[in-house]
Design a protein around this motif. Sequence first.
Motif, PDB file in Angstrom:
ATOM      1  N   ASP A  81      -7.452  34.248 -10.905  1.00 30.70           N
ATOM      2  CA  ASP A  81      -8.834  34.727 -10.821  1.00 30.70           C
ATOM      3  C   ASP A  81      -9.049  36.073 -11.501  1.00 30.70           C
ATOM      4  O   ASP A  81     -10.118  36.673 -11.373  1.00 30.70           O
ATOM      5  N   ALA A  82      -8.062  36.541 -12.246  1.00 31.33           N
ATOM      6  CA  ALA A  82      -8.213  37.823 -12.945  1.00 31.33           C
ATOM      7  C   ALA A  82      -9.087  37.639 -14.178  1.00 31.33           C
ATOM      8  O   ALA A  82      -8.877  36.714 -14.965  1.00 31.33           O
ATOM      9  N   ALA A  83     -10.085  38.516 -14.341  1.00 32.85           N
ATOM     10  CA  ALA A  83     -10.925  38.493 -15.543  1.00 32.85           C
ATOM     11  C   ALA A  83     -10.132  39.151 -16.667  1.00 32.85           C
ATOM     12  O   ALA A  83      -9.992  40.365 -16.715  1.00 32.85           O
ATOM     13  N   VAL A  84      -9.600  38.341 -17.570  1.00 32.78           N
ATOM     14  CA  VAL A  84      -8.707  38.829 -18.614  1.00 32.78           C
ATOM     15  C   VAL A  84      -9.500  39.308 -19.826  1.00 32.78           C
ATOM     16  O   VAL A  84      -9.178  40.322 -20.436  1.00 32.78           O
TER      17      VAL A  84
ATOM     18  N   ARG B  48     -27.575  40.127 -13.992  1.00 31.72           N
ATOM     19  CA  ARG B  48     -27.249  39.598 -15.313  1.00 31.72           C
ATOM     20  C   ARG B  48     -25.783  39.162 -15.374  1.00 31.72           C
ATOM     21  O   ARG B  48     -24.880  39.903 -15.003  1.00 31.72           O
ATOM     22  N   LEU B  49     -25.562  37.962 -15.860  1.00 33.94           N
ATOM     23  CA  LEU B  49     -24.211  37.435 -15.998  1.00 33.94           C
ATOM     24  C   LEU B  49     -23.549  37.959 -17.267  1.00 33.94           C
ATOM     25  O   LEU B  49     -24.230  38.230 -18.260  1.00 33.94           O
ATOM     26  N   PRO B  50     -22.215  38.102 -17.275  1.00 30.34           N
ATOM     27  CA  PRO B  50     -21.526  38.433 -18.522  1.00 30.34           C
ATOM     28  C   PRO B  50     -21.784  37.364 -19.584  1.00 30.34           C
ATOM     29  O   PRO B  50     -22.036  36.191 -19.259  1.00 30.34           O
ATOM     30  N   LEU B  51     -21.718  37.749 -20.843  1.00 31.85           N
ATOM     31  CA  LEU B  51     -21.867  36.777 -21.927  1.00 31.85           C
ATOM     32  C   LEU B  51     -20.740  35.754 -21.878  1.00 31.85           C
ATOM     33  O   LEU B  51     -20.945  34.562 -22.122  1.00 31.85           O
ATOM     34  N   ILE B  52     -19.549  36.223 -21.561  1.00 33.96           N
ATOM     35  CA  ILE B  52     -18.391  35.340 -21.449  1.00 33.96           C
ATOM     36  C   ILE B  52     -17.360  36.007 -20.553  1.00 33.96           C
ATOM     37  O   ILE B  52     -17.171  37.220 -20.589  1.00 33.96           O
ATOM     38  N   SER B  53     -16.709  35.196 -19.723  1.00 35.08           N
ATOM     39  CA  SER B  53     -15.620  35.672 -18.873  1.00 35.08           C
ATOM     40  C   SER B  53     -14.472  34.686 -19.002  1.00 35.08           C
ATOM     41  O   SER B  53     -14.651  33.485 -18.773  1.00 35.08           O
ATOM     42  N   VAL B  54     -13.301  35.179 -19.382  1.00 42.21           N
ATOM     43  CA  VAL B  54     -12.110  34.337 -19.525  1.00 42.21           C
ATOM     44  C   VAL B  54     -11.118  34.758 -18.449  1.00 42.21           C
ATOM     45  O   VAL B  54     -10.759  35.936 -18.350  1.00 42.21           O
ATOM     46  N   TYR B  55     -10.671  33.783 -17.657  1.00 46.16           N
ATOM     47  CA  TYR B  55      -9.815  34.083 -16.512  1.00 46.16           C
ATOM     48  C   TYR B  55      -8.360  33.714 -16.768  1.00 46.16           C
ATOM     49  O   TYR B  55      -8.034  32.988 -17.707  1.00 46.16           O
ATOM     50  N   GLY B  56      -7.497  34.244 -15.893  1.00 42.68           N
ATOM     51  CA  GLY B  56      -6.067  34.115 -16.091  1.00 42.68           C
ATOM     52  C   GLY B  56      -5.556  32.697 -16.144  1.00 42.68           C
ATOM     53  O   GLY B  56      -4.532  32.420 -16.774  1.00 42.68           O
ATOM     54  N   ASP B  57      -6.249  31.782 -15.480  1.00 46.11           N
ATOM     55  CA  ASP B  57      -5.820  30.383 -15.496  1.00 46.11           C
ATOM     56  C   ASP B  57      -6.481  29.577 -16.616  1.00 46.11           C
ATOM     57  O   ASP B  57      -6.331  28.360 -16.683  1.00 46.11           O
ATOM     58  N   GLY B  58      -7.216  30.248 -17.485  1.00 42.59           N
ATOM     59  CA  GLY B  58      -7.821  29.572 -18.625  1.00 42.59           C
ATOM     60  C   GLY B  58      -9.261  29.147 -18.444  1.00 42.59           C
ATOM     61  O   GLY B  58      -9.858  28.579 -19.365  1.00 42.59           O
ATOM     62  N   ARG B  59      -9.853  29.414 -17.294  1.00 40.36           N
ATOM     63  CA  ARG B  59     -11.278  29.100 -17.129  1.00 40.36           C
ATOM     64  C   ARG B  59     -12.130  30.043 -17.982  1.00 40.36           C
ATOM     65  O   ARG B  59     -11.851  31.242 -18.054  1.00 40.36           O
ATOM     66  N   VAL B  60     -13.143  29.485 -18.591  1.00 38.81           N
ATOM     67  CA  VAL B  60     -14.071  30.267 -19.414  1.00 38.81           C
ATOM     68  C   VAL B  60     -15.468  30.045 -18.844  1.00 38.81           C
ATOM     69  O   VAL B  60     -15.982  28.919 -18.854  1.00 38.81           O
ATOM     70  N   VAL B  61     -16.082  31.098 -18.332  1.00 36.57           N
ATOM     71  CA  VAL B  61     -17.381  30.988 -17.668  1.00 36.57           C
ATOM     72  C   VAL B  61     -18.451  31.644 -18.539  1.00 36.57           C
ATOM     73  O   VAL B  61     -18.302  32.795 -18.959  1.00 36.57           O
ATOM     74  N   THR B  62     -19.508  30.888 -18.792  1.00 33.77           N
ATOM     75  CA  THR B  62     -20.629  31.382 -19.589  1.00 33.77           C
ATOM     76  C   THR B  62     -21.930  30.897 -18.961  1.00 33.77           C
ATOM     77  O   THR B  62     -21.926  30.047 -18.063  1.00 33.77           O
ATOM     78  N   GLU B  63     -23.036  31.427 -19.441  1.00 29.83           N
ATOM     79  CA  GLU B  63     -24.337  30.929 -19.006  1.00 29.83           C
ATOM     80  C   GLU B  63     -24.858  29.950 -20.041  1.00 29.83           C
ATOM     81  O   GLU B  63     -24.945  30.268 -21.232  1.00 29.83           O
ATOM     82  N   GLY B  64     -25.178  28.744 -19.597  1.00 28.18           N
ATOM     83  CA  GLY B  64     -25.654  27.710 -20.500  1.00 28.18           C
ATOM     84  C   GLY B  64     -27.144  27.836 -20.771  1.00 28.18           C
ATOM     85  O   GLY B  64     -27.819  28.730 -20.252  1.00 28.18           O
TER      86      GLY B  64
ATOM     87  N   VAL C 290      -5.444  32.039 -23.779  1.00 30.70           N
ATOM     88  CA  VAL C 290      -5.959  33.273 -23.177  1.00 30.70           C
ATOM     89  C   VAL C 290      -5.277  34.474 -23.822  1.00 30.70           C
ATOM     90  O   VAL C 290      -5.912  35.467 -24.187  1.00 30.70           O
ATOM     91  N   ASP C 291      -3.964  34.372 -24.003  1.00 30.79           N
ATOM     92  CA  ASP C 291      -3.213  35.445 -24.647  1.00 30.79           C
ATOM     93  C   ASP C 291      -3.678  35.679 -26.081  1.00 30.79           C
ATOM     94  O   ASP C 291      -3.742  36.822 -26.544  1.00 30.79           O
ATOM     95  N   LYS C 292      -4.006  34.599 -26.779  1.00 26.85           N
ATOM     96  CA  LYS C 292      -4.500  34.743 -28.151  1.00 26.85           C
ATOM     97  C   LYS C 292      -5.796  35.555 -28.173  1.00 26.85           C
ATOM     98  O   LYS C 292      -5.993  36.408 -29.049  1.00 26.85           O
ATOM     99  N   LEU C 293      -6.673  35.287 -27.197  1.00 28.25           N
ATOM    100  CA  LEU C 293      -7.947  36.013 -27.146  1.00 28.25           C
ATOM    101  C   LEU C 293      -7.732  37.485 -26.806  1.00 28.25           C
ATOM    102  O   LEU C 293      -8.467  38.355 -27.292  1.00 28.25           O
ATOM    103  N   VAL C 294      -6.741  37.770 -25.965  1.00 29.78           N
ATOM    104  CA  VAL C 294      -6.398  39.156 -25.673  1.00 29.78           C
ATOM    105  C   VAL C 294      -5.942  39.860 -26.944  1.00 29.78           C
ATOM    106  O   VAL C 294      -6.387  40.970 -27.269  1.00 29.78           O
ATOM    107  N   LYS C 295      -5.044  39.219 -27.678  1.00 26.71           N
ATOM    108  CA  LYS C 295      -4.511  39.809 -28.913  1.00 26.71           C
ATOM    109  C   LYS C 295      -5.638  40.036 -29.921  1.00 26.71           C
ATOM    110  O   LYS C 295      -5.696  41.089 -30.574  1.00 26.71           O
TER     111      LYS C 295
END
Length: 288
Positions: free
Chosen positions: A41-44, A62-78, A102-107
């Motif tokens: 559940d960490a917002a990476v 207001r929701l974040p534009l994008i949130s990527v979590y440690g387990d690979g979930r990607v949350v956005t507003e549709g 997820v690591d690729k996006l961090v890099k």
Amino acid sequence: MNGTRLLLPLLAAVLLTGAACAKADSGTPGDTGSTGSYAADAAVVQVSYVGGFVSPDMLVTRLPLISVYGDGRVVTEGPVIAIYPGPALPNVQVQQISVADVDKLVKLGVDAGVGASTDYGQPGVTDAPDTKFAVLTTSGLKTSQVYALGEANGSGLTDAQVQARAKLKAYLAQLTDLPKTLGQDAVSASKPYEAKGLAAVSRTWNADSSGVGQQPEIAWPGPALPGEPVRTGFELGCVTVTGDQLTATLDAAKKANTATPWTSGGKRWSVTFRPLLPDEASCADLKD
């Protein structure tokens, strides 16, 4: 001669040690993350708008534009249906990527300059929001916040500032088109996000003056409104809805719209709904 022979191995060892240290320090190994190193559940990776000329309700919910979590979930507003009043509940969507991606996006974020001591300038634009980038690396959370990132055209900015902004714009484009960035098969189909909690931000309801007519009121099924004050200077309250009350509130909200008056404690309230994200637990997480 014997002294020279003794010094040569020592010199070689020193050079090899120096080369090894240079190799270890040449990249950013502490900033690229490592597969499986994050809590689920960490917002990476997260990108959000901060401030700007919007209503107090939106500033809080207001929701974040994008949130990527440690387990690979990607949350956005549709997308939201273009009607007024709009649906009471936001259209929050979730997709899945691999932990390796997820690591690729961090890099990519670190390479784009997130967390670097960079001067992004202050363009001559008014009432625009800041765009905040946050990347959780193995050496800690790195953030960058840039004013008017999407609106500035270079006016009042140096070439270096324009180039630095371009890197973050490119990174945002990568995050908002993950199939292109990671590969079409690397991203699952989008589906509705099921929140474990809901923040309900309320203010005193006023009759709508836009000509849409009187809205039918709905009895509020959650914790008593308005709840605890949220954000200094705003006449807003917030309650956290969970458990059985969450189910009842979501069912009621599906029948409501953004102009619906909710009744609680003998008063009418306007309510803005904000599903809590995996790294959020209550209204207190919306006060930052």
